[in-house]
Write a protein that holds these residues in place. Structure first.
Motif, short mmCIF file in Angstrom:
data_model
loop_
_atom_site.label_atom_id
_atom_site.label_comp_id
_atom_site.label_asym_id
_atom_site.label_seq_id
_atom_site.Cartn_x
_atom_site.Cartn_y
_atom_site.Cartn_z
N ARG A 1 0.80 -1.22 0.00
CA ARG A 1 0.00 0.00 0.00
C ARG A 1 0.83 1.28 0.00
O ARG A 1 0.35 2.34 -0.34
CB ARG A 1 -0.97 0.00 1.17
CG ARG A 1 -0.35 0.10 2.51
CD ARG A 1 -1.39 -0.03 3.60
NE ARG A 1 -1.69 -1.41 3.91
CZ ARG A 1 -2.89 -1.87 4.26
NH1 ARG A 1 -3.89 -1.06 4.32
NH2 ARG A 1 -3.05 -3.13 4.55
N ASP B 1 2.21 -12.99 10.42
CA ASP B 1 2.48 -12.07 9.32
C ASP B 1 1.24 -11.38 8.79
O ASP B 1 1.29 -10.28 8.27
CB ASP B 1 3.16 -12.81 8.16
CG ASP B 1 4.65 -12.84 8.36
OD1 ASP B 1 5.15 -12.03 9.16
OD2 ASP B 1 5.32 -13.69 7.73
N GLY B 2 0.13 -12.05 8.86
CA GLY B 2 -1.08 -11.45 8.29
C GLY B 2 -2.31 -12.08 8.91
O GLY B 2 -2.22 -13.08 9.63
N ALA B 3 -3.43 -11.45 8.65
CA ALA B 3 -4.72 -11.92 9.17
C ALA B 3 -4.65 -12.19 10.68
O ALA B 3 -5.20 -13.17 11.18
CB ALA B 3 -5.15 -13.18 8.42
N GLU C 1 -6.08 -10.75 12.98
CA GLU C 1 -7.36 -10.60 13.67
C GLU C 1 -8.09 -11.93 13.84
O GLU C 1 -9.03 -12.04 14.62
CB GLU C 1 -8.26 -9.63 12.89
CG GLU C 1 -7.79 -8.18 12.90
CD GLU C 1 -6.74 -7.89 11.84
OE1 GLU C 1 -6.28 -8.83 11.17
OE2 GLU C 1 -6.36 -6.71 11.69
N ASP D 1 -1.43 -5.03 16.26
CA ASP D 1 -1.39 -4.95 14.80
C ASP D 1 -1.67 -3.52 14.35
O ASP D 1 -2.10 -2.68 15.14
CB ASP D 1 -2.43 -5.90 14.20
CG ASP D 1 -2.17 -6.16 12.71
OD1 ASP D 1 -1.09 -5.77 12.22
OD2 ASP D 1 -3.04 -6.74 12.05
N LEU D 2 -1.44 -3.30 13.07
CA LEU D 2 -1.70 -1.98 12.51
C LEU D 2 -3.20 -1.79 12.30
O LEU D 2 -3.90 -2.71 11.88
CB LEU D 2 -0.97 -1.81 11.19
CG LEU D 2 0.56 -1.84 11.29
CD1 LEU D 2 1.20 -1.80 9.92
CD2 LEU D 2 1.05 -0.67 12.15
N VAL D 3 -3.63 -0.60 12.60
CA VAL D 3 -5.04 -0.25 12.44
C VAL D 3 -5.09 1.07 11.71
O VAL D 3 -4.33 1.98 12.03
CB VAL D 3 -5.71 -0.08 13.82
CG1 VAL D 3 -7.19 0.28 13.67
CG2 VAL D 3 -5.54 -1.32 14.68
N SER D 4 -5.95 1.16 10.73
CA SER D 4 -6.18 2.51 10.20
C SER D 4 -7.64 2.88 10.33
O SER D 4 -8.01 3.72 11.13
CB SER D 4 -5.65 2.69 8.78
OG SER D 4 -5.91 1.59 7.97
N SER D 5 -8.52 2.24 9.60
CA SER D 5 -9.94 2.59 9.75
C SER D 5 -10.56 1.90 10.95
O SER D 5 -11.57 2.34 11.48
CB SER D 5 -10.70 2.22 8.49
OG SER D 5 -10.75 0.80 8.36
N GLY D 6 -10.02 0.81 11.36
CA GLY D 6 -10.60 0.04 12.47
C GLY D 6 -11.61 -0.99 11.99
O GLY D 6 -12.14 -1.77 12.78
N THR D 7 -11.85 -1.00 10.71
CA THR D 7 -12.88 -1.90 10.18
C THR D 7 -12.53 -3.36 10.41
O THR D 7 -13.38 -4.16 10.83
CB THR D 7 -13.06 -1.66 8.66
OG1 THR D 7 -13.22 -0.27 8.46
CG2 THR D 7 -14.24 -2.42 8.11
N THR D 8 -11.30 -3.72 10.15
CA THR D 8 -10.92 -5.13 10.29
C THR D 8 -11.11 -5.60 11.72
O THR D 8 -11.58 -6.70 11.97
CB THR D 8 -9.46 -5.35 9.84
OG1 THR D 8 -9.27 -4.66 8.61
CG2 THR D 8 -9.16 -6.81 9.64
O1 LIG Z 1 -8.02 -0.73 10.26
P1 LIG Z 1 -8.15 -1.24 8.87
O2 LIG Z 1 -8.36 -0.15 7.89
O3 LIG Z 1 -9.20 -2.28 8.77
O4 LIG Z 1 -6.75 -1.89 8.45
C1 LIG Z 1 -6.11 -2.82 9.28
C2 LIG Z 1 -5.75 -4.05 8.56
O5 LIG Z 1 -4.92 -3.74 7.44
C3 LIG Z 1 -3.73 -4.52 7.53
O6 LIG Z 1 -3.89 -5.72 6.95
P2 LIG Z 1 -3.62 -5.93 5.40
O7 LIG Z 1 -4.77 -5.42 4.62
O8 LIG Z 1 -2.31 -5.35 5.06
O9 LIG Z 1 -3.61 -7.47 5.31
P3 LIG Z 1 -2.82 -8.46 6.23
O10 LIG Z 1 -3.68 -8.71 7.42
O11 LIG Z 1 -2.65 -9.67 5.39
O12 LIG Z 1 -1.51 -7.82 6.59
C4 LIG Z 1 -3.55 -4.71 9.02
O13 LIG Z 1 -2.71 -5.82 9.27
C5 LIG Z 1 -4.95 -4.92 9.48
O14 LIG Z 1 -5.35 -6.25 9.36
#
Ligand SMILES: O=P(O)(O)OC[C@H]1O[C@H](OP(=O)(O)OP(=O)(O)O)[C@H](O)[C@@H]1O
Ligand SMILES: Nc1ncnc2c1ncn2[C@@H]1O[C@H](COP(=O)(O)OP(=O)(O)OP(=O)(O)O)[C@@H](O)[C@H]1O
Length: 737
Positions: free
Chosen positions: A81, A227-229, A231, A244-251
């Motif tokens: 991204r 590494d990923g997923a 949540e 983990d990284l959060v931006s919108s909080g949607t995940t």
């Molecule tokens: O707060 P949000 O806007 O929902 O974004 C957060 C999500 O984005 C990133 O995942 P990514 O899409 O990079 O996929 P990944 O989980 O495979 O790293 C991060 O690891 C979270 O899962």
């Protein structure tokens, strides 16, 4: 706790850059421990105190600089991204990356000959910066912090490139044993965590995660690298909490997780990072860093600014200046530029109007325009116009018919008597981007104004005294949004506060923000589909195409007359995707004042907003001696037009035979499509020499940059190393067309 963990994050050492074209030996890179410490403290709001305090300062790696490398290297994210936004930022700074072979990892930037671009994974960029295999890099602060681990050899030279915003956050399940856990303290004190059964944390940020937990009183925890997923781990029973990284909080929401108070480990966005050793030792790195900072800072400073151009009557430039400067929102960066507009009167050149160019913050655009109008009216001996909400003109109550052939996604609504009487929205029109809102088009002659901007801008307008009609596209971009405050505004917000009988505000604006344009187009389509029957939609073009075809342009419609004089119906819609610098919306016929059929009250104050005006600050602070040295930013200046066309026209005649050379070569669209009275803005004066500051501040010409967020200290607070100077010295603007 290990000594490594106890040490401080010290990415904040200042970078001292010489603006003088002196030989490398004259360049000095100096890092002040004292200054660096001060910076570290002031970083705390960005990276939480705990994170800030404990990233260790490992000794710099002893990797030698490769002796035979003379080229400077910058690492850019190869995918993901951050990749596209990095390139787009650089492009905005006139640093286009030329990547000829997508299969190769190298590219160049023609404007910086000695710079080699290497596309790398972000974490590798950090590793290679540490080892000295890269000299510069653009990566998220999260990655720098995690993989740099406080390395002394990394210098964050720009910490706020304004993209890639996110936070590293600890999140827990919403239910079960965590149902009543809402803070970090509560989490740490849960009796469930014991040595035998520690709290299981999954994260890709082991270093920062562990440090954070230790610093926040957690005693029993174990880490699982993921590494990923991430949540999904709690639901799968593999972990109790995630970092983990959060931006919108949607995940998080979608996976039944929640953030808790105090759980933010780190705030992050894209940064420019340098290898300290390279800055010291490798020829050219300092100069290139310097140039990049110059350009980045110029661009970033300017993105929140708009250049507004208006023509108004006056007897002299000074008189106009006095009036303009009496308004709080019209003071510009240093002041407005005011220049005569030349018209032809009986075969002679006459000056009755003056063009005002002033940079205003995007947020106060509306206010600025109101103030411009009030100044213009005062100049014409008239009372200032009423506030926007009450300056709406009445519109015919018959809705404009739908035009079937209109372009997709295009929408505008006429007002209706029913709506006007209901106390609800009186009217709405929407247009999207790139000057596509063309109320001047025949079928759209009765259209109300358009205010389309980024959510935050529109929110400000809606909340402001003008109570503007607006369509606010929130994050949900559904027309019936709900949820977060932004989503609530995602609904159509129209007519708030406008008198029920009022027609329209006098302003038509369409802003194409590349970033929100897709969103806007989507919402406009939905609006068209779900419009209440009392609204009818006319075709207004919604420009489509690639983001680059949306100049950030705001077209402003001159006011409708109080008698309801509609806009001239002559302007044709631009072709789809055309670069719309749409300024052809004169309401008054072009006529000499004496023969004008249009009463003064209806004569427009021509306005145009020229879009983002990157402001190139010149060297902010030097010694007096250095004023003899050409400014480092000077090479940027000659390429800037420095000419701001004024549009639409002031009422005047004889445009066919301008009395002086016109500005067609500068603004061809305006010159060919709009009957614009030529405006001659004098050539920008020779660049003033860099402003001098008290010589006690400096031993030699320096410019110091460091993380933007730490810009708190006064300009010359340190005996040897002046801290960052806010780039306010000499604004030079470049209008993007
Ligand atoms: O707060 P949000 O806007 O929902 O974004 C957060 C999500 O984005 C990133 O995942 P990514 O899409 O990079 O996929 P990944 O989980 O495979 O790293 C991060 O690891 C979270 O899962
Ligand atoms: N919601 C987000 N989730 C993850 N990263 C984000 C987010 N928002 C911004 N970023 C920034 O983008 C960077 C990650 O981008 P991306 O996931 O594409 O990188 P990557 O290194 O290619 O990932 P990976 O290692 O998973 O392949 C982060 O380091 C962070 O700085």
């Amino acid at each position: 706790m290990s000594p490594m963990l106890a040490a401080r994050l010290d990415f904040t050492a200042v970078l001292v850059l010489s603006s003088a074209p002196s030989p490398p030996s004259g360049l000095r890179v100096r890092f002040s421990p004292a200054t660096a410490r001060a910076r570290t403290r002031s970083l705390a709001p960005r990276a939480t105190a705990s994170a800030t305090a404990a990233v260790s300062a490992k000794p710099p790696p002893a990797a030698p600089l490769t002796a035979d490398r003379s080229v400077v290297r910058i690492g850019l994210p190869s995918k993901g991204r951050m990749s596209e936004q990095t390139l787009s930022l650089l492009k905005s700074c006139q640093l286009s990356v030329r990547h000829l072979n997508p299969r190769q990892y190298t590219a160049d930037i023609p404007q910086v000959p000695n710079l080699e671009v290497w596309f790398q994974r972000p974490k590798d960029i950090v590793r290679k910066l540490q080892s000295g295999d890269l000299d510069l890099g653009i990566v998220g602060f999260d990655i720098v912090s995690e993989y740099g681990q406080g390395s002394d050899n990394l210098v964050v030279v720009h910490d706020a490139l304004e993209f890639g915003h996110c936070r590293l956050s600890l999140a827990v399940p919403k239910e079960g044993i965590f149902e009543n856990i809402n803070s970090l303290e509560e989490l740490a004190n849960m009796p469930e965590w014991t040595q035998e059964r520690p709290m299981r944390v999954v994260t890709g940020f082991g270093y920062l995660g562990e440090k954070f937990l230790r610093e926040n009183g957690f005693n029993h925890f174990s880490f699982l690298a993921g590494d990923g997923a991430l949540e999904s781990y709690p639901a799968m029973g593999m972990a109790d909490v995630i970092v983990d990284l959060v931006s919108s909080g949607t995940t998080l929401r979608e996976n039944n997780l929640k953030e808790i108070e105090g759980g933010v480990v780190l705030e992050s966005q894209a940064t420019l990072v340098a290898c300290r050793r390279s800055l010291h030792k490798r020829k050219g790195v300092l100069e290139i860093t310097h140039e990049m900072l110059e350009r980045l800072e110029a661009h970033l400073t300017a993105t929140g600014e708009l250049m507004v151009t208006a023509n108004m009557r006056g007897n002299s430039a000074e008189e106009v200046a006095e009036r303009v400067l009496s308004q709080t929102s019209l003071c510009g960066l240093q002041g407005p530029t005011i220049s005569p507009v030349y018209c032809s009167r009986d075969g002679k050149v006459a000056v009755e109007y003056y063009a005002i160019n002033v940079v205003v913050p995007q947020k106060s655009l509306y206010k600025s325009i109101q103030q411009l109008r009030s100044v213009a009216d005062a100049m014409a001996g008239e009372p200032p116009p009423p506030a926007l909400a009450s300056s709406f003109s009445l519109l015919p109550s018959t809705p404009s018919p739908h035009r079937p052939g209109d372009r997709q996604g295009a929408v505008a609504a006429g007002s209706s008597a029913a709506m006007a009487g209901s106390g609800g929205p009186t009217a709405v029109a929407t247009g999207s981007g790139a000057g596509a809102a063309r109320s001047g088009a025949p079928a759209a002659a009765n259209l109300p104004p358009v205010l389309l901007a980024s959510p935050s801008t529109v929110a400000a307008w809606l909340a402001g005294p003008e109570r503007a009609i607006g369509l606010l596209l929130g994050r949900g971009h559904g027309l019936a949004g709900s949820g977060s405050p932004e989503d609530r505004f995602g609904a159509l917000a129209i007519g708030s506060g406008a008198p029920a009988t009022a027609g329209l505000p006098s302003l038509v604006a369409a802003i194409g923000f590349p970033s929100s344009f897709g969103l806007a187009a989507g919402a406009l389509s939905s609006l068209a589909a779900s419009a209440p029957s009392s609204l009818s939609f006319n075709g207004l073009a919604a420009a489509t195409g690639t983001p680059s075809s949306y100049p950030t342009v705001l077209s402003l419609m001159p006011p409708l007359s109080s008698a309801g004089t509609p806009p001239a119906a002559s302007a044709a819609l631009p072709p789809l995707g055309a670069p719309c610098v749409d300024t052809t919306l004169p309401t008054a016929p072009c006529a000499a004042p004496e023969s004008s059929a249009v009463p003064r009250a209806t004569a427009p104050l021509p306005l145009g907003v020229l879009g983002v005006a990157p402001t190139f600050p010149l060297v902010p602070c030097t010694t007096p001696e250095s004023s003899a040295v050409p400014n480092a930013a000077a090479p940027l200046v000659p390429s800037m037009p420095g000419l701001a066309p004024t549009f639409p026209p002031a009422p005047c005649a004889a445009l066919e035979s301008p009395a002086a050379p016109d500005t067609a070569s500068v603004v061809p669209r305006v010159a060919t499509e709009s009957p614009v009275a030529p405006t001659f803005v004098p050539e920008p004066p020779a660049l003033p020499r860099v402003a001098s500051t008290p010589s006690s501040c400096y031993a030699d010409p320096v410019r110091v940059y460091q993380r933007r967020s730490t810009v708190t200290a006064p300009a010359c607070s340190h005996d040897e190393l002046p801290v960052y100077h806010p780039p306010t010295a000499i604004p030079v603007t470049l209008t993007q067309w």
